[in-house]
Motif scaffolding. Structure first.
Motif, PDB file in Angstrom:
ATOM      1  N   ALA A  63      17.008 -10.181   3.709  1.00 50.75           N
ATOM      2  CA  ALA A  63      17.226 -11.102   4.836  1.00 50.75           C
ATOM      3  C   ALA A  63      17.263 -10.333   6.155  1.00 50.75           C
ATOM      4  CB  ALA A  63      18.527 -11.876   4.635  1.00 50.75           C
ATOM      5  N   ALA A  64      17.862  -9.165   6.135  1.00 44.45           N
ATOM      6  CA  ALA A  64      17.954  -8.377   7.378  1.00 44.45           C
ATOM      7  C   ALA A  64      16.563  -7.998   7.870  1.00 44.45           C
ATOM      8  CB  ALA A  64      18.799  -7.131   7.143  1.00 44.45           C
ATOM      9  N   LEU A  65      15.652  -7.718   6.964  1.00 41.88           N
ATOM     10  CA  LEU A  65      14.295  -7.336   7.369  1.00 41.88           C
ATOM     11  C   LEU A  65      13.522  -8.534   7.905  1.00 41.88           C
ATOM     12  CD1 LEU A  65      13.273  -4.883   4.512  1.00 41.88           C
ATOM     13  CD2 LEU A  65      14.328  -4.389   6.729  1.00 41.88           C
ATOM     14  N   THR A  66      13.699  -9.693   7.290  1.00 39.57           N
ATOM     15  CA  THR A  66      12.976 -10.866   7.787  1.00 39.57           C
ATOM     16  C   THR A  66      13.563 -11.297   9.128  1.00 39.57           C
ATOM     17  OG1 THR A  66      14.366 -12.373   6.520  1.00 39.57           O
ATOM     18  CG2 THR A  66      12.326 -11.675   5.495  1.00 39.57           C
ATOM     19  N   ALA A  67      14.864 -11.104   9.298  1.00 42.66           N
ATOM     20  CA  ALA A  67      15.488 -11.429  10.574  1.00 42.66           C
ATOM     21  C   ALA A  67      14.979 -10.491  11.660  1.00 42.66           C
ATOM     22  CB  ALA A  67      17.006 -11.332  10.469  1.00 42.66           C
ATOM     23  N   ALA A  68      14.787  -9.228  11.312  1.00 47.07           N
ATOM     24  CA  ALA A  68      14.278  -8.252  12.285  1.00 47.07           C
ATOM     25  C   ALA A  68      12.899  -8.672  12.750  1.00 47.07           C
ATOM     26  CB  ALA A  68      14.217  -6.869  11.650  1.00 47.07           C
ATOM     27  N   ARG A  69      12.111  -9.211  11.815  1.00 44.79           N
ATOM     28  CA  ARG A  69      10.769  -9.662  12.184  1.00 44.79           C
ATOM     29  C   ARG A  69      10.861 -10.832  13.160  1.00 44.79           C
ATOM     30  NH1 ARG A  69       6.590 -13.159   8.666  1.00 44.79           N
ATOM     31  NH2 ARG A  69       8.455 -14.398   8.489  1.00 44.79           N
ATOM     32  N   ALA A  70      11.800 -11.791  12.823  1.00 47.57           N
ATOM     33  CA  ALA A  70      11.921 -12.971  13.677  1.00 47.57           C
ATOM     34  C   ALA A  70      12.410 -12.592  15.073  1.00 47.57           C
ATOM     35  CB  ALA A  70      12.877 -13.979  13.046  1.00 47.57           C
ATOM     36  N   GLY A  71      13.301 -11.570  15.124  1.00 44.01           N
ATOM     37  CA  GLY A  71      13.869 -11.207  16.408  1.00 44.01           C
ATOM     38  C   GLY A  71      12.958 -10.267  17.155  1.00 44.01           C
ATOM     39  N   LEU A 131       2.188  -7.126  -1.672  1.00 48.84           N
ATOM     40  CA  LEU A 131       3.082  -7.603  -0.602  1.00 48.84           C
ATOM     41  C   LEU A 131       2.883  -6.813   0.696  1.00 48.84           C
ATOM     42  CD1 LEU A 131       5.377  -9.702  -0.415  1.00 48.84           C
ATOM     43  CD2 LEU A 131       6.970  -7.902  -1.138  1.00 48.84           C
ATOM     44  N   ARG A 132       2.076  -5.760   0.616  1.00 49.14           N
ATOM     45  CA  ARG A 132       1.911  -4.879   1.780  1.00 49.14           C
ATOM     46  C   ARG A 132       1.447  -5.687   2.996  1.00 49.14           C
ATOM     47  NH1 ARG A 132       1.935   0.520   2.636  1.00 49.14           N
ATOM     48  NH2 ARG A 132       2.275   1.065   0.446  1.00 49.14           N
ATOM     49  N   PRO A 157       4.809  -7.497   9.067  1.00 48.85           N
ATOM     50  CA  PRO A 157       4.024  -6.468   9.761  1.00 48.85           C
ATOM     51  C   PRO A 157       4.874  -5.451  10.526  1.00 48.85           C
ATOM     52  CG  PRO A 157       3.064  -8.638  10.107  1.00 48.85           C
ATOM     53  CD  PRO A 157       4.364  -8.860   9.385  1.00 48.85           C
ATOM     54  N   ALA A 158       6.032  -5.865  11.014  1.00 45.45           N
ATOM     55  CA  ALA A 158       6.853  -4.947  11.802  1.00 45.45           C
ATOM     56  C   ALA A 158       7.743  -4.060  10.935  1.00 45.45           C
ATOM     57  CB  ALA A 158       7.722  -5.735  12.782  1.00 45.45           C
ATOM     58  N   VAL A 159       7.705  -4.280   9.638  1.00 47.09           N
ATOM     59  CA  VAL A 159       8.625  -3.571   8.731  1.00 47.09           C
ATOM     60  C   VAL A 159       7.828  -2.599   7.858  1.00 47.09           C
ATOM     61  CG1 VAL A 159      10.200  -3.890   6.767  1.00 47.09           C
ATOM     62  CG2 VAL A 159      10.224  -5.523   8.664  1.00 47.09           C
ATOM     63  N   LEU A 197      10.696  -2.736   2.758  1.00 49.09           N
ATOM     64  CA  LEU A 197      10.676  -4.049   2.110  1.00 49.09           C
ATOM     65  C   LEU A 197      10.800  -3.908   0.592  1.00 49.09           C
ATOM     66  CD1 LEU A 197      10.352  -7.098   2.118  1.00 49.09           C
ATOM     67  CD2 LEU A 197       7.865  -6.788   2.359  1.00 49.09           C
ATOM     68  N   ALA A 198      10.046  -2.993   0.021  1.00 47.73           N
ATOM     69  CA  ALA A 198      10.127  -2.795  -1.432  1.00 47.73           C
ATOM     70  C   ALA A 198      11.538  -2.365  -1.843  1.00 47.73           C
ATOM     71  CB  ALA A 198       9.096  -1.746  -1.864  1.00 47.73           C
ATOM     72  N   LEU A 199      12.143  -1.528  -1.035  1.00 46.90           N
ATOM     73  CA  LEU A 199      13.514  -1.079  -1.326  1.00 46.90           C
ATOM     74  C   LEU A 199      14.504  -2.240  -1.225  1.00 46.90           C
ATOM     75  CD1 LEU A 199      15.507   1.231  -1.904  1.00 46.90           C
ATOM     76  CD2 LEU A 199      15.611   1.648   0.570  1.00 46.90           C
ATOM     77  N   ALA A 200      14.335  -3.073  -0.202  1.00 46.73           N
ATOM     78  CA  ALA A 200      15.266  -4.197  -0.004  1.00 46.73           C
ATOM     79  C   ALA A 200      15.196  -5.170  -1.179  1.00 46.73           C
ATOM     80  CB  ALA A 200      14.945  -4.911   1.304  1.00 46.73           C
ATOM     81  N   LEU A 201      13.992  -5.448  -1.682  1.00 49.51           N
ATOM     82  CA  LEU A 201      13.864  -6.353  -2.830  1.00 49.51           C
ATOM     83  C   LEU A 201      14.665  -5.819  -4.014  1.00 49.51           C
ATOM     84  CD1 LEU A 201      10.011  -7.144  -2.909  1.00 49.51           C
ATOM     85  CD2 LEU A 201      11.802  -8.381  -1.697  1.00 49.51           C
TER      86      LEU A 201
END
Ligand SMILES: Nc1nc2c(ncn2[C@@H]2O[C@H](COP(=O)(O)OP(=O)(O)OP(=O)(O)O)[C@@H](O)[C@H]2O)c(=O)[nH]1
Ligand SMILES: C=C(OP(=O)(O)O)C(=O)O
Length: 212
Positions: free
Chosen positions: A204-212, A22-23, A27-29, A34-38
């Protein structure tokens, strides 16, 4: 199932080496975030399941341990550090002290809904007695959940092709329409599929950070 009769074992690898396929998916995270959030979303969903009396998280990672500590969660150091099945066996030995059913669950289910896990655990407990059961992942070749009744060793055989390995070892597959339970996240495409199902708040917070 109103009674809390299950103890669920969730092994989590050291974040620096976990989820290597998944690495770079976000890219911004930082990968460890990410591994921790999962893992955090997986454990939170398990805790929210009314059938679950306790969660045993097996990990050597101090950040994981700190993040998942909560009521009904016991953190056990992954002392064997001998891979996923050794971690499951250690956690299952601890969980067996609870005297109820034991389930092993992978820590990469960020879309998991407590209602689906509850339904699966209920189906297992209502099924043939004395038998280990497993839930295959969405592609069908892997395993997301392996369950054993009280007194029966979990005998985990996770890894590539684990669905066949678990069945060969005497566990029965469980049919059921549980898309968020079956949706393990190994790759960027899996993460996108999980996002379509609805991610837990940490991921979700991490994917939102990427989108924003
Ligand atoms: N405690 C512990 N957990 C593990 C170990 N290996 C894998 N896991 C966890 O088991 C779950 C499923 O394993 P995999 O999907 O193979 O995860 P992974 O090894 O982190 O991922 P890849 O590097 O992409 O193969 C993940 O949630 C991991 O955190 C291990 O050696 N010890
Ligand atoms: C650990 C497993 O596989 P994956 O790494 O593909 O999630 C498994 O399905 O047993």
């Amino acid at each position: 199932m109103r009674q809390r009769t299950w103890t669920v074992v969730v092994p989590v690898k050291r974040l620096g080496v976990a989820k290597s396929r998944l690495r770079g998916a976000l890219p911004a995270v930082p990968h460890e975030e990410l591994a921790l959030a999962l893992a955090a979303d997986t454990v939170a969903a398990v805790r929210a399941c009314p059938a679950v009396a306790g969660v045993v998280v097996v990990t050597r990672d101090a950040r994981v341990a700190a993040a998942v500590r909560a009521a009904r969660v016991r953190v056990v150091p992954d002392a064997p550090d001998a891979g996923l099945n050794a971690a499951f066996r250690l956690g299952a030995a601890v969980a067996a002290g609870g005297g109820g059913w034991v389930a092993g669950l992978t820590a990469d289910l960020p879309a998991l809904r407590p209602a689906e896990l509850t339904a699966a655990l209920h189906a297992i407990a209502a099924g043939p007695p004395g038998v280990r059961r497993f839930v295959a992942d969405a592609p069908g070749s892997g395993t997301v959940l392996l369950a054993a009744p009280a007194g029966v060793p979990l005998d985990p055989r996770f890894g590539v092709g684990s669905a066949v390995a678990h069945e060969a070892g005497g566990a029965l597959p469980l049919a059921g329409d549980w898309p968020t339970l079956r949706r393990d996240v190994d790759t960027a495409a899996d993460l996108a599929a999980a996002a379509r199902l609805g991610l837990g708040p940490h991921t979700a917070a991490l994917t939102a950070a990427r989108a924003g």
